[in-house]
Write an enzyme that holds these catalytic residues in place. Sequence first.
Site, PDB file in Angstrom:
ATOM      1  N   LYS A 196     -11.431  -7.293   9.658  1.00 47.50           N
ATOM      2  CA  LYS A 196     -10.975  -6.575   8.469  1.00 47.50           C
ATOM      3  C   LYS A 196     -10.550  -7.598   7.424  1.00 47.50           C
ATOM      4  O   LYS A 196      -9.639  -8.399   7.654  1.00 47.50           O
ATOM      5  CB  LYS A 196      -9.801  -5.679   8.839  1.00 47.50           C
ATOM      6  CG  LYS A 196      -9.238  -4.908   7.653  1.00 47.50           C
ATOM      7  CD  LYS A 196      -8.199  -3.908   8.113  1.00 47.50           C
ATOM      8  CE  LYS A 196      -7.590  -3.185   6.944  1.00 47.50           C
ATOM      9  NZ  LYS A 196      -6.568  -2.230   7.380  1.00 47.50           N
ATOM     10  N   LYS A 249     -15.149  -4.374   8.142  1.00 46.97           N
ATOM     11  CA  LYS A 249     -14.653  -3.634   6.983  1.00 46.97           C
ATOM     12  C   LYS A 249     -14.269  -4.601   5.881  1.00 46.97           C
ATOM     13  O   LYS A 249     -13.561  -5.560   6.176  1.00 46.97           O
ATOM     14  CB  LYS A 249     -13.448  -2.814   7.447  1.00 46.97           C
ATOM     15  CG  LYS A 249     -12.708  -2.094   6.358  1.00 46.97           C
ATOM     16  CD  LYS A 249     -11.563  -1.341   6.950  1.00 46.97           C
ATOM     17  CE  LYS A 249     -10.747  -0.824   5.787  1.00 46.97           C
ATOM     18  NZ  LYS A 249      -9.407  -0.570   6.106  1.00 46.97           N
TER      19      LYS A 249
HETATM   20  C1  PBG Z   1      -4.720   0.491   6.885  1.00 48.71           C
HETATM   21  C2  PBG Z   1      -6.043   0.865   6.343  1.00 48.71           C
HETATM   22  C3  PBG Z   1      -6.549   0.592   5.076  1.00 48.71           C
HETATM   23  C4  PBG Z   1      -7.818   1.172   5.008  1.00 48.71           C
HETATM   24  C5  PBG Z   1      -8.056   1.778   6.234  1.00 48.71           C
HETATM   25  N1  PBG Z   1      -6.948   1.557   7.062  1.00 48.71           N
HETATM   26  C6  PBG Z   1      -5.914  -0.050   3.899  1.00 48.71           C
HETATM   27  C7  PBG Z   1      -5.440  -1.419   3.909  1.00 48.71           C
HETATM   28  O1  PBG Z   1      -5.628  -2.201   4.825  1.00 48.71           O
HETATM   29  O2  PBG Z   1      -4.787  -1.746   2.920  1.00 48.71           O
HETATM   30  C8  PBG Z   1      -8.728   1.131   3.823  1.00 48.71           C
HETATM   31  C9  PBG Z   1      -9.813   2.144   3.808  1.00 48.71           C
HETATM   32  C10 PBG Z   1     -10.487   2.323   2.489  1.00 48.71           C
HETATM   33  O3  PBG Z   1     -10.269   1.561   1.540  1.00 48.71           O
HETATM   34  O4  PBG Z   1     -11.268   3.276   2.396  1.00 48.71           O
HETATM   35  N2  PBG Z   1      -4.074   1.553   7.500  1.00 48.71           N
END
Ligand code: PBG
Length: 327
Positions: A196, A249
């Site tokens: 991520k 991601k």
């Molecule tokens: C954290 C989380 C995030 C997203 C999914 N889970 C946000 C982050 O890390 O700030 C982002 C998903 C998206 O942008 O569609 N719980």
Amino acid sequence: MANFPTKRLRRLRYNPTVRDLVRETILTKNDLIYPLFVVPGEKIKNEIRSMPGVFQMSIDILVEECKEVEKLSIPAIILFGIPDHKDEVGSGAYDPNGIIQQAVRAIKKAVKKLLVITDVCLCEYTSHGHCGVLNGEKILNDETVELLVKESISHAEAGADIIAPSDMMDGRIGAIRKALDEKGFIEIPILSYAVKYSSSFYGPFRDAVESAPAFGDRRSHQMDIANGSEALREAESDIEEGADIIMVKPAGAYLDIIWRVKEKFGMPTAAYQVSGEYAMIKAAGRNNWIDEESVMIESLTAIKRAGADMILTYFAKDIAKYLDKYK
Ligand code: PBG
């Protein structure tokens, strides 16, 4: 006719039926996971400003939505919760009666087949919007993992089918796996947000869950956007710790990473087409600057072609309807 081509790649392109025959990547409904946002209250359906067509929903509306999603034959949803109160330690995340726990119970009562995946993180539940417990401005890894374990167990107890930790703390997959097994949840898979990135493409999501960090950013735990080999180390450690599915991601700007992770580990691999990717396609589509439907299909096909076995996408319902129309 001196340099007449002997190779004519266009032979397989003239005719649409031949094109169908040789197509290598086909999107199906079975590839889709639909993200949904749940809020406390009743009869609430608030459109998210930067994500047209995506709503914060109260549980009553969410249950109806899940029935529709199941009817469309989308196999899975992933749930994000917005609690009624946020505090320093994100206690709404692991409250047995928290928003996600209530939502999971209500959905599981109403639908039979649909898989309910729950996102495990603290950022939606902390008053400071960070993904863990703080000491000053520092996120404490091991103390946070303990809370993520509690959160995961409470989701499993509520009936979640798959647990998806998105926090990026070290060691959380191993700790969650061990705790799930000890509690008898040996059959619940872990979908790890293993790779991520600290991405600006998450902007609209933070509107959706009201989780923009009060100070600083997420770079002390999410990955540097410039790194590729590190993604393999992240994936490897989560696989060793017991992750069943590995996620990359965002998706669209990280197709090389999806490819490398899939090639190297051969694991079931998910990719998240995140809020900013969705918002850009929607915004340009609404302005008639691009054709929204064909760009949606192109973006998702590219993610699958790169190696994703499943895609989390806010377009899930749209693409399912499109597939119904043209099948
Ligand atoms: C954290 C989380 C995030 C997203 C999914 N889970 C946000 C982050 O890390 O700030 C982002 C998903 C998206 O942008 O569609 N719980």
